[in-house]
Write a protein that holds these residues in place. Structure first.
Motif, PDB file in Angstrom:
ATOM      1  N   TYR A  76       0.619  -1.210  -0.037  1.00 19.51           N
ATOM      2  CA  TYR A  76       0.102  -0.124   0.082  1.00 19.51           C
ATOM      3  C   TYR A  76       0.740   1.273  -0.071  1.00 19.51           C
ATOM      4  O   TYR A  76       0.339   2.306  -0.609  1.00 19.51           O
ATOM      5  CB  TYR A  76      -1.102   0.005   1.172  1.00 19.51           C
ATOM      6  N   GLU A  77       1.908   1.132   0.755  1.00 21.84           N
ATOM      7  CA  GLU A  77       3.043   2.490   0.940  1.00 21.84           C
ATOM      8  C   GLU A  77       3.447   2.778  -0.566  1.00 21.84           C
ATOM      9  O   GLU A  77       3.604   3.522  -0.909  1.00 21.84           O
ATOM     10  CB  GLU A  77       4.142   2.291   1.722  1.00 21.84           C
ATOM     11  N   PHE A 131       3.182   5.733  -6.183  1.00 18.09           N
ATOM     12  CA  PHE A 131       3.427   5.275  -7.601  1.00 18.09           C
ATOM     13  C   PHE A 131       3.472   6.571  -8.450  1.00 18.09           C
ATOM     14  O   PHE A 131       4.302   6.470  -9.511  1.00 18.09           O
ATOM     15  CB  PHE A 131       2.315   4.239  -7.866  1.00 18.09           C
ATOM     16  N   ASN A 132       2.700   7.510  -8.113  1.00 22.22           N
ATOM     17  CA  ASN A 132       2.645   8.795  -8.918  1.00 22.22           C
ATOM     18  C   ASN A 132       4.118   9.468  -8.895  1.00 22.22           C
ATOM     19  O   ASN A 132       4.435  10.077 -10.153  1.00 22.22           O
ATOM     20  CB  ASN A 132       1.613   9.567  -8.723  1.00 22.22           C
ATOM     21  N   LYS A 151       8.871  10.475 -12.007  1.00 19.25           N
ATOM     22  CA  LYS A 151      10.456  10.308 -12.318  1.00 19.25           C
ATOM     23  C   LYS A 151      10.907   9.467 -13.806  1.00 19.25           C
ATOM     24  O   LYS A 151      11.830   9.656 -14.240  1.00 19.25           O
ATOM     25  CB  LYS A 151      11.145   9.696 -11.265  1.00 19.25           C
ATOM     26  N   GLU A 152      10.168   8.478 -13.805  1.00 19.28           N
ATOM     27  CA  GLU A 152      10.143   7.658 -15.145  1.00 19.28           C
ATOM     28  C   GLU A 152      10.003   8.436 -16.570  1.00 19.28           C
ATOM     29  O   GLU A 152      10.566   8.243 -17.479  1.00 19.28           O
ATOM     30  CB  GLU A 152       9.577   6.368 -15.050  1.00 19.28           C
ATOM     31  N   ARG A 153       8.933   9.228 -16.425  1.00 16.86           N
ATOM     32  CA  ARG A 153       8.630  10.223 -17.699  1.00 16.86           C
ATOM     33  C   ARG A 153       9.678  11.208 -17.772  1.00 16.86           C
ATOM     34  O   ARG A 153       9.906  11.601 -18.823  1.00 16.86           O
ATOM     35  CB  ARG A 153       7.244  10.574 -17.203  1.00 16.86           C
TER      36      ARG A 153
END
Length: 139
Positions: free
Chosen positions: A38-39, A44-45, A50-52
């Motif tokens: 859950y953490e 995730f966003n 960072k990946e984008r």
């Protein structure tokens, strides 16, 4: 054999079956699941951003595997972390600190890591931007 003995025998066989299944279930090792599920979902966003950022800035690092080292070439000087993640065993995971200073490459020693499939997760900062890059490796 009369009905009473047959019922008692049938019930005792059924009870032995149930008890043996209970003992078996307690001996099976616990499922390996991510305790931080859950953490990680909440963060995730941030990881996705960072990946984008890697894609938009064309900052994808070049990862080269040699016999005992993994050489990572960044597009600009970077500081951060490199994690080698073993999909089959979390106990073999290994992390390194990255600081390229003036040069844009870093050599990570992987001679002590087991041969096979690994995931490398690079998280670094270059300038004032955060980046995250993941790749599958075969050592």
């Amino acid at each position: 054999m009369n009905w009473g003995k047959g019922l008692i025998l049938g019930m005792s066989v059924f009870m032995l079956f149930i008890l043996s299944m209970c003992f078996y279930m307690f001996r099976v090792p616990a499922d390996e699941y991510d305790h931080q599920y859950y953490e990680k979902g909440l963060g995730f966003n941030a990881d996705f951003a960072k990946e984008r950022q890697v894609v938009t800035d064309h900052a994808e690092p070049k990862v080269t595997v040699t016999v005992n080292t993994v050489i990572v070439a960044f597009t600009a000087p970077a500081t951060g972390t490199a994690k080698f993640i073993r999909p089959s065993s979390a106990s073999q995971d290994k992390g390194y600190a990255i600081n390229t200073r003036t040069q844009n490459t870093v050599a990570l020693p992987v001679g002590q890591l087991a041969k096979g499939r690994w995931h490398i997760q690079l998280e670094w900062q270059s300038g004032k931007k955060q980046y995250l890059y993941q790749q599958e490796l075969s050592l």
